[in-house]
Scaffold this motif. Structure first.
Motif, mmCIF file in Angstrom:
data_model
loop_
_atom_site.group_PDB
_atom_site.id
_atom_site.type_symbol
_atom_site.label_atom_id
_atom_site.label_comp_id
_atom_site.label_asym_id
_atom_site.label_seq_id
_atom_site.Cartn_x
_atom_site.Cartn_y
_atom_site.Cartn_z
ATOM 1 N N LEU A 34 0.989 -1.044 -0.145
ATOM 2 C CA LEU A 34 -0.163 -0.067 -0.083
ATOM 3 C C LEU A 34 0.849 1.299 -0.005
ATOM 4 C CD1 LEU A 34 -2.656 1.514 0.447
ATOM 5 C CD2 LEU A 34 -2.073 1.344 2.974
ATOM 6 N N TYR A 35 0.499 2.022 -0.981
ATOM 7 C CA TYR A 35 1.329 3.600 -0.926
ATOM 8 C C TYR A 35 0.148 4.509 -0.624
ATOM 9 C CZ TYR A 35 3.439 7.551 -2.516
ATOM 10 O OH TYR A 35 4.009 9.107 -2.793
ATOM 11 N N ILE A 36 0.413 5.356 0.608
ATOM 12 C CA ILE A 36 -0.555 6.351 0.616
ATOM 13 C C ILE A 36 -0.266 7.543 0.825
ATOM 14 C CG2 ILE A 36 -0.890 5.526 3.144
ATOM 15 C CD1 ILE A 36 -3.834 6.371 3.142
ATOM 16 N N GLU A 37 -0.583 8.645 0.061
ATOM 17 C CA GLU A 37 -0.236 9.961 0.506
ATOM 18 C C GLU A 37 -1.236 10.997 0.956
ATOM 19 O OE1 GLU A 37 2.526 10.785 -3.522
ATOM 20 O OE2 GLU A 37 0.856 12.126 -3.744
ATOM 21 N N ALA A 52 -4.361 2.867 7.128
ATOM 22 C CA ALA A 52 -3.116 2.088 7.143
ATOM 23 C C ALA A 52 -3.290 1.029 8.314
ATOM 24 C CB ALA A 52 -1.810 2.771 7.688
ATOM 25 N N SER A 53 -3.905 1.457 9.457
ATOM 26 C CA SER A 53 -4.393 0.207 10.578
ATOM 27 C C SER A 53 -5.336 -0.876 9.953
ATOM 28 C CB SER A 53 -4.888 1.080 11.769
ATOM 29 O OG SER A 53 -5.019 0.097 12.731
ATOM 30 N N ILE A 54 -6.450 -0.190 9.191
ATOM 31 C CA ILE A 54 -7.529 -1.110 8.633
ATOM 32 C C ILE A 54 -6.786 -1.899 7.641
ATOM 33 C CG2 ILE A 54 -9.548 -1.173 7.328
ATOM 34 C CD1 ILE A 54 -10.245 1.394 8.781
ATOM 35 N N LEU A 55 -6.118 -1.498 6.701
ATOM 36 C CA LEU A 55 -5.478 -2.490 5.849
ATOM 37 C C LEU A 55 -4.521 -3.327 6.402
ATOM 38 C CD1 LEU A 55 -5.712 -0.114 2.589
ATOM 39 C CD2 LEU A 55 -7.299 -1.963 3.314
ATOM 40 N N ALA A 56 -3.614 -3.002 7.349
ATOM 41 C CA ALA A 56 -2.720 -3.735 7.863
ATOM 42 C C ALA A 56 -3.333 -5.032 8.254
ATOM 43 C CB ALA A 56 -1.895 -3.050 9.131
ATOM 44 N N GLU A 57 -4.532 -5.033 9.023
ATOM 45 C CA GLU A 57 -5.205 -6.095 9.568
ATOM 46 C C GLU A 57 -5.631 -6.876 8.325
ATOM 47 O OE1 GLU A 57 -6.440 -7.088 12.756
ATOM 48 O OE2 GLU A 57 -4.998 -5.694 13.395
ATOM 49 N N SER A 58 -5.642 -6.478 7.293
ATOM 50 C CA SER A 58 -6.016 -7.235 5.868
ATOM 51 C C SER A 58 -4.798 -7.857 5.409
ATOM 52 C CB SER A 58 -6.872 -6.622 4.937
ATOM 53 O OG SER A 58 -8.254 -6.099 5.346
ATOM 54 N N VAL A 169 -2.207 3.394 13.426
ATOM 55 C CA VAL A 169 -0.740 3.101 13.316
ATOM 56 C C VAL A 169 -0.111 4.332 13.286
ATOM 57 C CG1 VAL A 169 0.948 1.808 11.975
ATOM 58 C CG2 VAL A 169 -1.168 0.873 11.832
ATOM 59 N N ARG A 170 0.849 4.625 14.093
ATOM 60 C CA ARG A 170 1.420 5.810 13.997
ATOM 61 C C ARG A 170 2.583 5.927 12.706
ATOM 62 N NH1 ARG A 170 -2.025 8.934 16.653
ATOM 63 N NH2 ARG A 170 -2.771 7.331 18.272
ATOM 64 N N LEU A 171 2.292 6.755 11.836
ATOM 65 C CA LEU A 171 3.171 6.750 10.736
ATOM 66 C C LEU A 171 4.195 8.135 10.761
ATOM 67 C CD1 LEU A 171 -0.128 6.276 8.791
ATOM 68 C CD2 LEU A 171 1.650 4.323 9.128
ATOM 69 N N ASN A 172 5.188 7.700 10.144
ATOM 70 C CA ASN A 172 6.112 8.819 9.865
ATOM 71 C C ASN A 172 6.451 9.505 11.229
ATOM 72 O OD1 ASN A 172 6.050 7.840 7.449
ATOM 73 N ND2 ASN A 172 5.409 9.680 6.514
ATOM 74 N N SER A 173 6.309 8.783 12.344
ATOM 75 C CA SER A 173 6.397 9.377 13.716
ATOM 76 C C SER A 173 7.828 9.592 14.357
ATOM 77 C CB SER A 173 5.361 8.474 14.515
ATOM 78 O OG SER A 173 5.562 9.026 15.925
ATOM 79 N N ASN A 174 7.948 10.615 14.843
ATOM 80 C CA ASN A 174 9.203 10.617 15.793
ATOM 81 C C ASN A 174 9.235 9.845 17.117
ATOM 82 O OD1 ASN A 174 7.574 12.309 17.216
ATOM 83 N ND2 ASN A 174 8.584 14.239 16.727
ATOM 84 N N GLY A 175 7.868 9.347 17.281
ATOM 85 C CA GLY A 175 7.689 8.709 18.653
ATOM 86 C C GLY A 175 7.397 9.514 19.788
ATOM 87 N N ILE A 176 7.192 10.811 19.596
ATOM 88 C CA ILE A 176 7.294 11.674 20.805
ATOM 89 C C ILE A 176 5.840 12.319 20.708
ATOM 90 C CG2 ILE A 176 8.178 14.067 21.609
ATOM 91 C CD1 ILE A 176 11.121 12.874 20.272
ATOM 92 N N ASN A 177 5.564 12.831 19.275
ATOM 93 C CA ASN A 177 4.010 13.744 19.415
ATOM 94 C C ASN A 177 3.289 12.880 18.554
ATOM 95 O OD1 ASN A 177 6.756 15.301 18.263
ATOM 96 N ND2 ASN A 177 5.647 16.648 19.373
ATOM 97 N N ALA A 178 2.017 12.880 18.895
ATOM 98 C CA ALA A 178 1.026 12.169 18.152
ATOM 99 C C ALA A 178 -0.487 12.901 17.995
ATOM 100 C CB ALA A 178 0.818 10.716 18.673
#
Length: 474
Positions: A34-37, A52-58, A169-178
């Protein structure tokens, strides 16, 4: 140290068109990519995480290379004309990929999908799937329809869907801000805006699901959440029967999230001048970890224009809310949105917007000239009668005024110590860290021993640009 100018943007133009990436779950991998922009506001980027979370389940895994994808989605925005044009241009670029890979599924998600569903299928022959913001749960089924040779559309708007049970799913995240979505849709019928038509009626998420998501983020190392809604101040969730009904409002929700941990910073976007209450302001003032920063769109400083915009407040009401913020949270930063050249706006009315900027002295502003959006109340009722050169002249004046006040606000922080959450290296140098102050200003300071991204430091501000504070850790 370098003199950096990093504009602070809630709506970050540098992220427009960003492709997301997450770690693959090999146990569920179906071999398809999957590519999502994403384009538009923070809500759209948050929605892409839900998709992304829904399709990751698939069984889908993500890729940042559209040429290797089996499914390409563009998550779109209808707020401004140039956002729509960028999406159309991007779809033309994907045509080349589809010629090489005829089995490729191309879909348009989000606000443009809802608004232009038939046009996409008729004019953009490339598009196979058109999905509105409330139909993302249906994506696996819609992709199956395309695999069997049909076009697939679901743009039904919902009065219930909040995706509360889906952990994004946290995408392109710095793991600090959400980003954490607290509500969907909008009941405000601003005459210039397409959101009520593309995102549907307002509905709020269960506060306990929001608290659980924020607590989980903190436990995983995140240190800042931004609560998202088209109008967070109208957040309202009720449980129980009439006699024992318990209602949670936005002030209650802010407190609930703030109490998770003093080291979890809480921000929110966007507030509406007609709905922001003193209770919310007192709650912000009560908790050190609720940031002293409010984005309060004014759009125009003139009461007649505000009435045409159907903003449901006038100049005096807006000033009353600004005065309340200054009284209850004296150190609060305030940003805004401004539209110049709205239908029939006179030069005198434009000057009312300029004088409003003089009154508030905003820290930041997002400024646009009026762009008529098809389907809106303004497009149906009013002539877009301000010449383009006049719109541009007024916008230029507003931008110059805001640069003056942004610099003024930044200069006022010199000599003060700011508590900064380190987000990572600055954009210009790996010898400097960058993070945000409580007031949402970008702060740059030298990398040093004993502190790293995800931690708080105290920074003495030594100088500034119009958008950045520069200093040293003390």
């Amino acid at each position: 140290m370098m003199d950096l100018l990093i504009p602070d943007k809630t709506h970050d133009e540098s992220r427009q068109g960003e492709a997301l990436m997450l770690n693959a779950e090999t146990a569920k991998n179906n071999g398809r990519k999957l590519y999502i922009e994403s384009y538009g506001c923070a809500m759209n980027f948050s929605d892409s995480e839900i998709v992304a979370s829904i399709l990751a389940e698939s069984g889908f895994e993500t890729t940042t290379d559209h040429t290797s994808a089996d499914v390409i989605f563009i998550n779109t925005c209808s707020i401004r004309e140039n956002a729509e044009q960028r999406v159309r241009n991007r779809l033309k670029e994907f045509t080349v990929t589809k010629v090489k890979n005829p089995g490729l599924v191309v879909g348009v998600l989000g606000c443009m999908a809802e608004r232009l569903k038939s046009k996409f299928l008729e004019e953009e022959k490339l598009v196979d799937v058109v999905v509105g913001p409330d139909a993302y749960r249906d994506l696996p089924n819609l992709i199956d329809q395309v695999d069997s040779g049909q076009k697939a559309v679901n743009v039904l708007l919902s009065r219930e869907e909040t995706y509360a049970d889906i952990s994004p799913v946290r995408l392109n995240s710095n793991g600090i801000n959400a980003f954490v979505s607290i509500m969907r849709g909008c009941d405000n019928m601003c005459s210039f805006c397409v959101v009520p038509f593309t995102r549907g009626r307002e509905r709020s998420r269960d506060p306990l699901s929001i608290e659980a998501e924020c607590r989980d983020l903190f436990d995983r190392g995140y240190r800042e959440v931004t609560l998202l809604g088209q109008n967070v101040d109208s957040y309202k969730y009720s449980t129980g029967e009439d006699d024992n009904k318990i209602t949670t409002n936005f002030a209650d929700l802010l407190e609930l999230v703030a109490l998770i941990n003093p080291d979890l910073r809480v921000r929110f976007s966007t507030s509406h001048p007609k709905d922001i209450t003193d209770d919310v302001l007192y709650t912000i003032n009560k908790y050190d970890n609720i940031c002293n920063y409010i984005h309060l769109p004014v759009q125009s400083g003139n009461s007649r224009v505000l009435e045409l915009m159907n903003r449901t407040y006038d100049r005096e009401w807006y000033i009353n809310r600004i005065d309340a913020i200054r009284r209850i949270i004296p150190d609060c930063a305030i940003s805004t949105d401004v539209i110049t050249g709205f239908c029939s706006e006179t030069e005198e009315e434009h000057k009312d917007t300029v004088s409003m900027m003089d009154y508030v002295k905003y820290d930041f502003a997002y400024m646009f000239k009026y762009s008529e959006r098809p389907g809106t109340l303004a497009a149906k009722r009013y002539a877009d009668d301000i010449p383009e050169d006049v719109k541009q002249k007024r916008l230029t004046e507003i931008v110059a005024k805001q640069q003056e006040y942004s610099f003024y606000r930044m200069q006022s922080r010199i000599g003060k110590v700011e508590r900064v959450l380190i987000e990572g290296f600055s954009k210009k140098s790996d010898k400097d860290y960058a993070g945000r102050s409580d007031q949402n200003a970008m702060v740059i300071f030298p990398v040093g021993e004993g502190y790293k991204p995800g931690e708080y430091v105290n920074v003495l501000v030594e100088r500034s640009t119009t958008a950045t504070l520069i200093g040293k850790v003390v």
